[in-house]
Design an enzyme around this catalytic site. Structure first.
Site, short mmCIF file in Angstrom:
data_model
loop_
_atom_site.label_atom_id
_atom_site.label_comp_id
_atom_site.label_asym_id
_atom_site.label_seq_id
_atom_site.Cartn_x
_atom_site.Cartn_y
_atom_site.Cartn_z
N LYS A 1 0.82 -1.21 0.00
CA LYS A 1 0.00 0.00 0.00
C LYS A 1 0.86 1.26 0.00
O LYS A 1 0.57 2.22 -0.70
CB LYS A 1 -0.93 0.01 1.22
CG LYS A 1 -1.93 -1.12 1.25
CD LYS A 1 -2.96 -0.96 2.37
CE LYS A 1 -2.35 -0.95 3.76
NZ LYS A 1 -1.68 -2.22 4.09
N ARG B 1 -9.41 1.21 9.41
CA ARG B 1 -9.03 -0.18 9.67
C ARG B 1 -10.15 -0.98 10.32
O ARG B 1 -10.00 -2.18 10.50
CB ARG B 1 -7.79 -0.22 10.56
CG ARG B 1 -6.53 0.20 9.84
CD ARG B 1 -5.30 -0.11 10.64
NE ARG B 1 -4.09 0.21 9.91
CZ ARG B 1 -2.86 0.00 10.37
NH1 ARG B 1 -2.69 -0.55 11.56
NH2 ARG B 1 -1.81 0.32 9.65
N ARG C 1 12.34 -6.94 6.35
CA ARG C 1 12.58 -5.49 6.28
C ARG C 1 13.57 -5.05 7.35
O ARG C 1 13.57 -5.55 8.47
CB ARG C 1 11.27 -4.71 6.46
CG ARG C 1 10.34 -4.82 5.29
CD ARG C 1 9.32 -3.71 5.20
NE ARG C 1 8.54 -3.48 6.41
CZ ARG C 1 7.40 -2.81 6.41
NH1 ARG C 1 6.91 -2.32 5.28
NH2 ARG C 1 6.72 -2.64 7.53
N ARG D 1 12.11 -3.42 12.91
CA ARG D 1 11.09 -2.73 13.70
C ARG D 1 10.33 -3.73 14.56
O ARG D 1 10.14 -4.89 14.17
CB ARG D 1 10.09 -2.04 12.76
CG ARG D 1 10.41 -0.60 12.49
CD ARG D 1 9.42 0.11 11.62
NE ARG D 1 8.17 -0.57 11.33
CZ ARG D 1 7.44 -0.33 10.25
NH1 ARG D 1 7.86 0.53 9.35
NH2 ARG D 1 6.31 -0.95 10.05
N ARG E 1 -0.45 -9.05 13.60
CA ARG E 1 -0.99 -7.99 12.74
C ARG E 1 -1.92 -8.58 11.69
O ARG E 1 -2.98 -8.01 11.38
CB ARG E 1 0.15 -7.22 12.07
CG ARG E 1 0.99 -6.39 13.03
CD ARG E 1 2.23 -5.82 12.36
NE ARG E 1 1.88 -4.82 11.36
CZ ARG E 1 2.75 -4.30 10.49
NH1 ARG E 1 4.01 -4.73 10.48
NH2 ARG E 1 2.37 -3.39 9.64
#
Length: 224
Positions: free
Chosen positions: A16, A91, A130, A163, A174
């Site tokens: 996104k 959300r 990541r 992170r 998540r």
């Protein structure tokens, strides 16, 4: 089109952010990424950041009352008069209803909710690889876009880290949160007739081309 008010939907890691940045460049619209707004507030020690940090570290959704106020301020701003791109909001169905109420108050309407679809296994692969610069937030990936020196940002030389919300166990949480609380928005916007689906497993350039083609079709339909 008179206005271009877009929502980008999809699980974390679906691309996104990448697509929003390309659309921002294509159409010169403000791009509001709630995740980045919150992370900036956390880094700066702002009140919003302090409220949100504990939720984000667990991979939980930040409460509606926090997010609704943030987004309402931004879409009401003069810079968003010709449209906006929302990434990470709404959300939940409650947030979608709050956004509808705000848009009605402003005398505006959403153009499209673009759903970027991708498998859970690919989400885990993308996010767990990541690495983020602790200083400027530049993002690398151990597989797709590795830094020249392991653990060091190519751009500013700062340390790279995983992170908290990219840890594999947090990513799974998540995803569970997404399926439980955000995925119902697919039906919500489909019932309103503004949902558009895109295959997020394709090359980012191809995904962008498909979104732009969809928006061109909407523009032609508006002009008829």
């Amino acid at each position: 089109m008179s206005e271009l008010n877009l929502i980008l939907l999809g699980p974390p890691g679906s691309g996104k952010g990448t697509q929003a940045e390309r659309l921002q460049e294509d159409f010169r619209l403000p791009y509001y990424a709630t995740g980045e707004i919150l992370r900036t507030a956390v880094r700066e020690g702002a009140e919003l950041g302090n409220q949100a940090k504990a939720y984000m570290d667990r991979g939980d959704l930040v409460p509606d009352e926090v997010m609704v106020g943030v987004i309402a301020d931004r879409i009401s701003a003069p810079e968003a008069a010709d449209g906006f791109i929302l990434d990470g909001f709404p959300r939940t169905t409650a947030q979608a209803e709050a956004l509808d109420a705000k848009m009605e108050e402003l005398g505006r309407q959403l153009t499209a909710a673009v759903l970027i679809e991708i498998a859970d296994s690919e989400v885990i692969r993308r996010l767990s690889g990541r690495r983020t610069c602790v200083k400027e937030g530049h993002v690398f990936h151990v597989e797709f876009d590795p830094p020249k020196s392991d653990g060091i940002c190519d751009i500013c030389g700062a340390r790279l880290e995983i992170r908290a919300d990219d840890q594999p166990e947090v990513v799974r949480n998540r995803l569970a949160q997404y399926h439980e609380k955000t995925e119902p928005l697919v039906s919500y916007y489909e019932n309103r007739g503004i949902l558009r689906r895109v295959d997020g497993s394709r090359d980012p350039g191809e995904v962008n081309d498909r979104i732009r083609a969809m928006l061109a079709t909407l523009r032609m339909e508006e002009e008829l």
